[in-house]
Design an enzyme around this catalytic site. Structure first.
Site, PDB file in Angstrom:
ATOM      1  N   ASP A 273       0.800  -1.151   0.087  1.00  0.00           N
ATOM      2  CA  ASP A 273      -0.024   0.006   0.051  1.00  0.00           C
ATOM      3  C   ASP A 273       0.798   1.202  -0.071  1.00  0.00           C
ATOM      4  OD1 ASP A 273       1.086  -0.210   2.728  1.00  0.00           O
ATOM      5  OD2 ASP A 273      -0.848  -0.453   3.542  1.00  0.00           O
TER       6      ASP A 273
ATOM      7  N   ASN B  81      -7.541  -0.405  14.115  1.00  0.00           N
ATOM      8  CA  ASN B  81      -9.054  -0.271  13.763  1.00  0.00           C
ATOM      9  C   ASN B  81      -9.406  -1.675  12.976  1.00  0.00           C
ATOM     10  OD1 ASN B  81      -8.017   0.234  11.530  1.00  0.00           O
ATOM     11  ND2 ASN B  81      -8.982   1.799  10.553  1.00  0.00           N
TER      12      ASN B  81
ATOM     13  N   HIS C   3      -7.743  -2.698  10.234  1.00  0.00           N
ATOM     14  CA  HIS C   3      -7.564  -2.611   8.817  1.00  0.00           C
ATOM     15  C   HIS C   3      -6.225  -3.447   8.370  1.00  0.00           C
ATOM     16  CE1 HIS C   3      -4.433   1.096   8.919  1.00  0.00           C
ATOM     17  NE2 HIS C   3      -3.878  -0.022   9.099  1.00  0.00           N
TER      18      HIS C   3
ATOM     19  N   GLU D 160      -9.865  -0.102   4.730  1.00  0.00           N
ATOM     20  CA  GLU D 160     -10.400   0.210   5.975  1.00  0.00           C
ATOM     21  C   GLU D 160     -11.776  -0.468   6.338  1.00  0.00           C
ATOM     22  OE1 GLU D 160      -8.461   1.742   7.801  1.00  0.00           O
ATOM     23  OE2 GLU D 160      -7.930   3.670   6.618  1.00  0.00           O
TER      24      GLU D 160
HETATM   25  P1  PGA Z   1       2.302  -1.123  12.679  1.00  0.00           P
HETATM   26  O1  PGA Z   1       1.114  -0.954  11.527  1.00  0.00           O
HETATM   27  O2  PGA Z   1       2.902  -2.409  12.220  1.00  0.00           O
HETATM   28  O3  PGA Z   1       3.185   0.001  12.533  1.00  0.00           O
HETATM   29  O4  PGA Z   1       1.623  -1.132  13.947  1.00  0.00           O
HETATM   30  C1  PGA Z   1      -0.016  -1.843  11.231  1.00  0.00           C
HETATM   31  C2  PGA Z   1      -1.025  -1.277  10.311  1.00  0.00           C
HETATM   32  O5  PGA Z   1      -1.327  -0.436  10.284  1.00  0.00           O
HETATM   33  O6  PGA Z   1      -1.432  -2.143   9.520  1.00  0.00           O
END
Ligand code: PGA
Length: 248
Positions: free
Chosen positions: A67, A136, A138, A143
């Protein structure tokens, strides 16, 4: 899908790295998709060490971007590409022709999505898709509420993603949209791999793995993927109700 639980994020990272190395030794030209973010950084460090020790060789692999933030240049600190560059690509001299990432600055984002879909199809699909989980729920920038049959698409960022996403930038950054692989790719990946570590993730890990299977919680898709591997450290697994043993 039954999660594997590790004492700490270090043993989790080492295990994930060995698993990835195994995929690559079985298929030297594997098509790999690695999340950026803080969760997999320890795994990247292990993989760099293993490469230098001659235990794995990524020189024939292809790397697909998971992404990207729309409006953030690839070279900017905080971009997903920057993350992978710093922790992995530059350290291993991965060639540009092996790297296929979204350009969040593309003027035609739809064309950028179709280009990514074509690239993945041309390379024969993803052998491994390593993702983290957002606060959240995701997965990548899919999302809550995103249909699970999407391929590459542009997403409107959830408020929580905009807030939490600031942690990747040194100054306050306006984030509104993302460009991301859709969850159809997770369904089709030969090895879908989820990693989570830290107490902060415990509530959402529980909701995703033991709560209702719903598009409102993108990571709950893992309950529908029998071949998936889910790796958690003891902190991230701390609120699970199922009876799981802690491994190494
Ligand atoms: P993080 O992000 O590994 O920095 O906790 C995870 C995500 O938002 O998919």
């Amino acid at each position: 899908m039954k999660p594997d639980i590790f004492q700490n994020s270090r043993s989790l990272s080492e295990y994930a790295a060995r698993l990835i190395a195994k995929v690559v030794s079985g298929k030297p030209d594997a098509v790999l998709c690695f999340a950026s973010g803080h969760t997999p950084t320890g795994t990247f460090t292990c993989l760099v060490e293993m490469t230098k020790a001659g235990q794995v060789d990524f020189s024939h692999c292809h790397f697909i971007g998971l992404d990207e933030w729309v409006g953030i240049p690839l070279s900017a600190e905080g971009s997903c590409r920057y993350f992978l560059d710093e922790f992995f690509f530059k350290k291993l001299n991965i060639r540009e022709d092996q790297i296929h990432f979204f350009d969040g600055m593309a003027t035609n984002l739809e064309a950028e999505c179709r280009k990514m879909d074509d690239t993945i199809a041309r390379l024969g699909g993803l052998d491994l898709m390593l993702v983290g989980i957002g606060m959240n729920g995701h997965i990548a920038l899919n999302e809550p509420g995103t249909p699970w049959n999407f391929r590459s698409h542009v997403s409107d960022l959830d408020e929580m993603t905009v807030t939490v996403g600031q942690k990747y930038f040194t100054e306050k950054t306006q984030l509104t949209k993302g460009i991301t692989l859709g969850l159809q790719y997770l369904r089709e990946a030969r090895l879908p791999l989820l990693m989570a570590s830290g107490k902060g993730k415990a509530p959402i890990v529980r909701q995703a793995l033991e709560g209702e299977v719903t598009e409102q919680v993108p990571a709950s898709i893992f309950q529908t993927l029998p071949e998936a591997v889910v790796l958690l450290d003891a902190d991230a697994a701390g609120e699970l109700e199922g009876n799981f043993e802690i491994g190494n």
